[in-house]
Design a protein around this motif. Structure first.
Motif, PDB file in Angstrom:
ATOM      1  N   TYR A   1       0.849  -1.200   0.000  1.00 37.80           N
ATOM      2  CA  TYR A   1       0.000   0.000   0.000  1.00 37.80           C
ATOM      3  C   TYR A   1       0.881   1.244   0.000  1.00 37.80           C
ATOM      4  CZ  TYR A   1      -3.674   3.275   1.470  1.00 37.80           C
ATOM      5  OH  TYR A   1      -4.549   4.321   1.545  1.00 37.80           O
ATOM      6  N   LEU A   2       0.970   1.884  -1.183  1.00 41.96           N
ATOM      7  CA  LEU A   2       1.828   3.064  -1.349  1.00 41.96           C
ATOM      8  C   LEU A   2       1.015   4.174  -2.030  1.00 41.96           C
ATOM      9  CD1 LEU A   2       5.078   1.273  -2.615  1.00 41.96           C
ATOM     10  CD2 LEU A   2       4.666   2.198  -0.320  1.00 41.96           C
ATOM     11  N   PRO A   3       0.111   4.815  -1.287  1.00 37.83           N
ATOM     12  CA  PRO A   3      -0.792   5.796  -1.904  1.00 37.83           C
ATOM     13  C   PRO A   3      -0.106   7.062  -2.401  1.00 37.83           C
ATOM     14  CG  PRO A   3      -1.049   5.794   0.477  1.00 37.83           C
ATOM     15  CD  PRO A   3      -0.178   4.624   0.147  1.00 37.83           C
ATOM     16  N   ALA A   4       1.140   7.294  -1.995  1.00 45.10           N
ATOM     17  CA  ALA A   4       1.855   8.499  -2.441  1.00 45.10           C
ATOM     18  C   ALA A   4       3.007   8.163  -3.385  1.00 45.10           C
ATOM     19  CB  ALA A   4       2.377   9.271  -1.231  1.00 45.10           C
ATOM     20  N   ILE A   5       3.046   6.942  -3.898  1.00 43.71           N
ATOM     21  CA  ILE A   5       4.143   6.520  -4.749  1.00 43.71           C
ATOM     22  C   ILE A   5       4.239   7.404  -6.001  1.00 43.71           C
ATOM     23  CG2 ILE A   5       2.754   4.832  -6.027  1.00 43.71           C
ATOM     24  CD1 ILE A   5       5.204   3.000  -6.075  1.00 43.71           C
ATOM     25  N   THR A   6       5.465   7.737  -6.396  1.00 42.33           N
ATOM     26  CA  THR A   6       5.681   8.557  -7.588  1.00 42.33           C
ATOM     27  C   THR A   6       5.824   7.666  -8.819  1.00 42.33           C
ATOM     28  OG1 THR A   6       8.091   8.538  -7.397  1.00 42.33           O
ATOM     29  CG2 THR A   6       6.900  10.269  -6.185  1.00 42.33           C
ATOM     30  N   TYR A   7       5.767   8.281  -9.976  1.00 43.41           N
ATOM     31  CA  TYR A   7       5.955   7.545 -11.227  1.00 43.41           C
ATOM     32  C   TYR A   7       7.314   6.858 -11.251  1.00 43.41           C
ATOM     33  CZ  TYR A   7       6.712   6.701 -16.216  1.00 43.41           C
ATOM     34  OH  TYR A   7       6.989   6.111 -17.421  1.00 43.41           O
ATOM     35  N   GLU A   8       8.345   7.589 -10.824  1.00 45.15           N
ATOM     36  CA  GLU A   8       9.709   7.037 -10.835  1.00 45.15           C
ATOM     37  C   GLU A   8       9.826   5.855  -9.885  1.00 45.15           C
ATOM     38  OE1 GLU A   8       9.543  10.852 -12.606  1.00 45.15           O
ATOM     39  OE2 GLU A   8       8.964  10.294 -10.560  1.00 45.15           O
ATOM     40  N   GLU A   9       9.207   5.976  -8.715  1.00 42.58           N
ATOM     41  CA  GLU A   9       9.230   4.879  -7.747  1.00 42.58           C
ATOM     42  C   GLU A   9       8.453   3.667  -8.261  1.00 42.58           C
ATOM     43  OE1 GLU A   9       9.530   7.598  -3.662  1.00 42.58           O
ATOM     44  OE2 GLU A   9       7.573   7.028  -4.482  1.00 42.58           O
TER      45      GLU A   9
END
Length: 319
Positions: free
Chosen positions: A33-41
């Protein structure tokens, strides 16, 4: 190797209802659960992911998909697949689904709320009262009953909006370039020219595609004969903001209810974008809400359930 390590991984990239997380876990998934994940991540994290849950925040393009050798499915919460390269995903055997059934009623209710607020001057007159002004004559409302409502795009949300209008004894002129045979009772199939000529209200329910980018243009607004109320809760870039402002200034539309903007990241605004938004917010006949039409408490749960149900039906999740 432990049992935990052999579990398939499901990556959730946005805030979701707990039902989604709990159900995936019950069906044997390790939930990331990574609701703030960036495109790069995402490009690095996705390498061992089997299932992906997305909303409107991240682009799932060829680069992402090429970095996802184990990906079997993508679940989109809500409607609109424009941020996902669906043809490329499907060419790699990845099943792509959305859940417009989950939030169509929420969008319909929000659209109706904006319309009734505009027609009855609820927000502008409330602001006057807050300023110590008690103005009655200038704030006479206009009844929706008996009017003609144009709906452009008769998919899930367009159909739900039409259904919600039934008690108002309106005539619905629905235009959909790709859908036919849905006329019934007060709902009539119409050409765009008929919507432009007869509608007292025009509501957009279109996906964002190359074809619909800036669909609501200067030519579109200038074609409207009855100075209708204009509503949009679909995608911001379907409406040309500058053209909308010119339509309001010229009186080509009576008011506008807007739940979406071309650029919804207000902290990135150019001077021109800020000037446009400031101007719109200063108008008594404009309502702007922050892309919340399809985001009701009920829709938050229903979108998750629809995605999960479709995955079960496809055999990608166990029953």
């Amino acid at each position: 190797m432990t049992n935990e390590q052999t579990k398939p991984k499901g990556l959730i990239t946005a805030k979701v209802h707990n039902y989604l997380i709990e159900t995936l876990q019950q069906k044997g998934y390790e939930v990331v659960y990574l609701p703030a994940i960036t495109y790069e991540e995402l490009a690095t994290t996705i390498k061992d992911i089997e299932g992906l849950i997305v909303t409107t925040r991240l682009k799932i393009d060829k680069n992402i998909l090429d970095n996802a050798p184990q990906l079997k499915w993508i679940g989109r919460l809500g409607s609109g697949m424009e941020l996902i390269d669906v043809p490329f995903a499907e060419s790699k055997g990845i099943y792509c689904i959305s859940s417009p059934e989950g939030n169509r009623n929420a969008v319909a209710e929000h659209s109706l709320g904006m319309l009734l607020g505009l027609m009855n001057k609820l927000y502008s007159s409330f602001n006057e009262v807050k300023q110590g002004q008690w103005i009655r004559d200038a704030n006479r409302g206009t009844e929706l009953t008996g009017k003609t409502v144009g709906i452009i795009g008769y998919g899930n949300t367009g159909g739900a909006f039409a259904k919600l209008l039934a008690p108002f004894d309106v005539t619905v002129l629905a235009h959909d370039k790709y859908l036919h045979g849905f006329a019934k009772g007060y709902i009539r199939e119409a050409q765009l020219e008929q919507v432009a000529r007869y509608a007292d209200v025009v509501s957009l329910h279109l996906p964002l595609t190359d074809e619909t980018f800036h669909y609501a243009s200067d030519a579109f607004f200038q074609s409207l004969k009855n100075k209708p109320y204009f509503l949009t809760a679909c995608r911001g870039k379907v409406t040309d903001t500058a053209a909308l402002i010119r339509a309001l200034q010229a009186g080509n539309i009576t008011g506008a209810g807007i739940d979406v903007l071309e650029n919804e990241k207000l902290n990135t605004y150019t001077a021109e974008e800020k000037q446009q938004l400031d101007w719109l917010c200063a108008q008594p006949n404009v309502i702007i809400t922050p892309h919340i039409a399809g985001y009701s408490h009920e829709a938050f749960y229903k979108m998750a359930k629809v995605v999960l149900d479709k995955l079960v039906q496809k055999g990608l999740l166990k029953k």
